[in-house]
Design a protein around this motif. Sequence first.
Motif, PDB file in Angstrom:
ATOM      1  N   TYR A  28      72.504  -9.956  53.578  1.00 35.50           N
ATOM      2  CA  TYR A  28      71.891  -8.661  53.272  1.00 35.50           C
ATOM      3  C   TYR A  28      70.897  -8.818  52.116  1.00 35.50           C
ATOM      4  CZ  TYR A  28      71.348  -3.800  51.902  1.00 35.50           C
ATOM      5  OH  TYR A  28      70.819  -2.583  51.569  1.00 35.50           O
ATOM      6  N   GLY A  29      71.342  -9.439  51.037  1.00 39.29           N
ATOM      7  CA  GLY A  29      70.469  -9.638  49.878  1.00 39.29           C
ATOM      8  C   GLY A  29      69.227 -10.443  50.233  1.00 39.29           C
ATOM      9  N   ALA A  30      69.404 -11.498  50.999  1.00 36.75           N
ATOM     10  CA  ALA A  30      68.260 -12.328  51.387  1.00 36.75           C
ATOM     11  C   ALA A  30      67.278 -11.535  52.243  1.00 36.75           C
ATOM     12  CB  ALA A  30      68.745 -13.559  52.142  1.00 36.75           C
ATOM     13  N   LEU A  31      67.793 -10.715  53.166  1.00 36.31           N
ATOM     14  CA  LEU A  31      66.905  -9.912  54.008  1.00 36.31           C
ATOM     15  C   LEU A  31      66.169  -8.858  53.198  1.00 36.31           C
ATOM     16  CD1 LEU A  31      68.963  -9.429  57.279  1.00 36.31           C
ATOM     17  CD2 LEU A  31      66.932 -10.832  56.931  1.00 36.31           C
ATOM     18  N   VAL A  32      66.832  -8.252  52.232  1.00 33.18           N
ATOM     19  CA  VAL A  32      66.163  -7.266  51.374  1.00 33.18           C
ATOM     20  C   VAL A  32      65.005  -7.932  50.638  1.00 33.18           C
ATOM     21  CG1 VAL A  32      66.438  -5.868  49.278  1.00 33.18           C
ATOM     22  CG2 VAL A  32      68.108  -5.690  51.122  1.00 33.18           C
ATOM     23  N   VAL A  33      65.238  -9.120  50.087  1.00 35.47           N
ATOM     24  CA  VAL A  33      64.184  -9.834  49.369  1.00 35.47           C
ATOM     25  C   VAL A  33      63.053 -10.226  50.325  1.00 35.47           C
ATOM     26  CG1 VAL A  33      63.652 -11.988  48.147  1.00 35.47           C
ATOM     27  CG2 VAL A  33      65.686 -10.673  47.527  1.00 35.47           C
ATOM     28  N   LEU A  34      63.395 -10.744  51.501  1.00 33.37           N
ATOM     29  CA  LEU A  34      62.365 -11.155  52.459  1.00 33.37           C
ATOM     30  C   LEU A  34      61.535  -9.968  52.949  1.00 33.37           C
ATOM     31  CD1 LEU A  34      64.348 -13.796  54.551  1.00 33.37           C
ATOM     32  CD2 LEU A  34      62.449 -14.225  52.979  1.00 33.37           C
ATOM     33  N   LEU A  35      62.177  -8.852  53.227  1.00 27.29           N
ATOM     34  CA  LEU A  35      61.425  -7.678  53.652  1.00 27.29           C
ATOM     35  C   LEU A  35      60.558  -7.125  52.528  1.00 27.29           C
ATOM     36  CD1 LEU A  35      64.037  -5.852  55.897  1.00 27.29           C
ATOM     37  CD2 LEU A  35      61.947  -7.009  56.620  1.00 27.29           C
ATOM     38  N   HIS A  36      61.050  -7.233  51.289  1.00 28.25           N
ATOM     39  CA  HIS A  36      60.244  -6.811  50.132  1.00 28.25           C
ATOM     40  C   HIS A  36      59.002  -7.696  50.018  1.00 28.25           C
ATOM     41  CE1 HIS A  36      59.346  -5.133  46.196  1.00 28.25           C
ATOM     42  NE2 HIS A  36      59.210  -6.359  45.752  1.00 28.25           N
ATOM     43  N   LEU A  37      59.190  -8.992  50.196  1.00 27.93           N
ATOM     44  CA  LEU A  37      58.061  -9.921  50.118  1.00 27.93           C
ATOM     45  C   LEU A  37      57.092  -9.729  51.278  1.00 27.93           C
ATOM     46  CD1 LEU A  37      59.887 -13.186  48.962  1.00 27.93           C
ATOM     47  CD2 LEU A  37      58.453 -11.664  47.585  1.00 27.93           C
ATOM     48  N   ALA A  38      57.612  -9.312  52.427  1.00 25.78           N
ATOM     49  CA  ALA A  38      56.748  -9.088  53.592  1.00 25.78           C
ATOM     50  C   ALA A  38      55.795  -7.927  53.354  1.00 25.78           C
ATOM     51  CB  ALA A  38      57.589  -8.834  54.839  1.00 25.78           C
ATOM     52  N   GLY A  39      56.178  -6.993  52.515  1.00 25.21           N
ATOM     53  CA  GLY A  39      55.280  -5.913  52.129  1.00 25.21           C
ATOM     54  C   GLY A  39      55.587  -4.594  52.798  1.00 25.21           C
ATOM     55  N   LYS A  40      54.969  -3.554  52.218  1.00 22.92           N
ATOM     56  CA  LYS A  40      55.188  -2.188  52.682  1.00 22.92           C
ATOM     57  C   LYS A  40      54.588  -1.956  54.055  1.00 22.92           C
ATOM     58  CE  LYS A  40      53.614  -0.952  48.632  1.00 22.92           C
ATOM     59  NZ  LYS A  40      53.087  -0.209  47.518  1.00 22.92           N
ATOM     60  N   ARG A  41      53.569  -2.714  54.408  1.00 23.09           N
ATOM     61  CA  ARG A  41      52.916  -2.518  55.690  1.00 23.09           C
ATOM     62  C   ARG A  41      53.906  -2.717  56.831  1.00 23.09           C
ATOM     63  NH1 ARG A  41      51.214  -4.232  60.254  1.00 23.09           N
ATOM     64  NH2 ARG A  41      49.139  -3.888  61.016  1.00 23.09           N
ATOM     65  N   GLN A  42      54.817  -3.643  56.670  1.00 19.56           N
ATOM     66  CA  GLN A  42      55.784  -3.909  57.726  1.00 19.56           C
ATOM     67  C   GLN A  42      56.604  -2.670  58.047  1.00 19.56           C
ATOM     68  OE1 GLN A  42      55.513  -6.619  59.406  1.00 19.56           O
ATOM     69  NE2 GLN A  42      54.059  -7.476  57.967  1.00 19.56           N
ATOM     70  N   LEU A  43      56.827  -1.830  57.049  1.00 19.54           N
ATOM     71  CA  LEU A  43      57.587  -0.608  57.261  1.00 19.54           C
ATOM     72  C   LEU A  43      56.690   0.532  57.708  1.00 19.54           C
ATOM     73  CD1 LEU A  43      59.811  -0.858  54.078  1.00 19.54           C
ATOM     74  CD2 LEU A  43      60.436  -1.484  56.400  1.00 19.54           C
ATOM     75  N   ALA A  44      55.461   0.555  57.214  1.00 22.06           N
ATOM     76  CA  ALA A  44      54.572   1.672  57.510  1.00 22.06           C
ATOM     77  C   ALA A  44      53.990   1.598  58.908  1.00 22.06           C
ATOM     78  CB  ALA A  44      53.422   1.701  56.500  1.00 22.06           C
ATOM     79  N   GLN A  45      53.627   0.435  59.349  1.00 20.17           N
ATOM     80  CA  GLN A  45      52.908   0.272  60.601  1.00 20.17           C
ATOM     81  C   GLN A  45      53.681  -0.659  61.532  1.00 20.17           C
ATOM     82  OE1 GLN A  45      50.098   2.001  61.022  1.00 20.17           O
ATOM     83  NE2 GLN A  45      50.207   2.797  58.955  1.00 20.17           N
ATOM     84  N   LEU A  46      54.835  -0.248  61.947  1.00 24.71           N
ATOM     85  CA  LEU A  46      55.663  -1.068  62.815  1.00 24.71           C
ATOM     86  C   LEU A  46      55.012  -1.136  64.188  1.00 24.71           C
ATOM     87  CD1 LEU A  46      58.361  -2.616  62.779  1.00 24.71           C
ATOM     88  CD2 LEU A  46      59.408  -0.590  63.732  1.00 24.71           C
ATOM     89  N   ASN A  47      54.352  -2.280  64.481  1.00 25.30           N
ATOM     90  CA  ASN A  47      53.743  -2.449  65.795  1.00 25.30           C
ATOM     91  C   ASN A  47      54.681  -3.272  66.682  1.00 25.30           C
ATOM     92  OD1 ASN A  47      53.346  -5.209  65.183  1.00 25.30           O
ATOM     93  ND2 ASN A  47      51.355  -4.781  64.263  1.00 25.30           N
ATOM     94  N   SER A  48      54.257  -3.568  67.890  1.00 24.94           N
ATOM     95  CA  SER A  48      55.145  -4.262  68.823  1.00 24.94           C
ATOM     96  C   SER A  48      55.524  -5.655  68.320  1.00 24.94           C
ATOM     97  CB  SER A  48      54.505  -4.340  70.207  1.00 24.94           C
ATOM     98  OG  SER A  48      53.259  -4.991  70.139  1.00 24.94           O
ATOM     99  N   PHE A  49      54.635  -6.341  67.635  1.00 25.15           N
ATOM    100  CA  PHE A  49      54.954  -7.667  67.095  1.00 25.15           C
ATOM    101  C   PHE A  49      56.037  -7.564  66.026  1.00 25.15           C
ATOM    102  CE2 PHE A  49      50.387  -8.013  68.302  1.00 25.15           C
ATOM    103  CZ  PHE A  49      50.558  -8.848  69.391  1.00 25.15           C
ATOM    104  N   ASP A  50      55.904  -6.560  65.154  1.00 25.94           N
ATOM    105  CA  ASP A  50      56.892  -6.360  64.094  1.00 25.94           C
ATOM    106  C   ASP A  50      58.252  -6.002  64.677  1.00 25.94           C
ATOM    107  OD1 ASP A  50      54.869  -6.782  62.206  1.00 25.94           O
ATOM    108  OD2 ASP A  50      54.362  -4.658  62.150  1.00 25.94           O
TER     109      ASP A  50
END
Length: 170
Positions: free
Chosen positions: A16-38
């Motif tokens: 869980y902790g590792a995924l939180v850090v990785l998603l944080h590093l991936a950036g806000k765009r990954q959450l804002a613009q979830l496209n089919s690749f994401d």
Amino acid sequence: MGISPADKAVRTAGVYGALVVLLHLAGKRQLAQLNSFDLVVLLLLSNVVQNAVIGNDNSLAGGLLGAAILLAVNAVLVRGAFMSPRFGKALQGGATTLFEDGRVDERALRRTAITREELVAGLRRQGLELAGVERVVLEPEGALNATPKPKPGIEDVLAKLDAIEQRLSA
């Protein structure tokens, strides 16, 4: 169960902790613009980390224990972010201004990996146009928050009419 509950708890919290850090590093765009690749990446990510969480345990009890641990760790983290704004900001990051005073911040768009077209499309989904907003902010959760320009009130219209009358009479 294939592994001890304590081992499962440590593994689940660690993943869980590792995924939180990785998603944080991936950036806000990954959450804002979830496209089919994401979406494909998120689905595969859940499959990839499954064995790290549950080990060789395929039992119902093991799966439920892992789920309970995930929910508990998440609740603790969310509560910690709520109780300590400093911790919350460190965890989630801050808001990013993408548009203000009639100008798009191209540097902020590049940093968040959002194109101008994606920004405009995000505003249209909210029923807004770029020309009709004062400011657009990308929130830490990935949501676009637009501040519409104020609409003129009756006082503004009357003031304009007075100004026109003064010009005509001069």
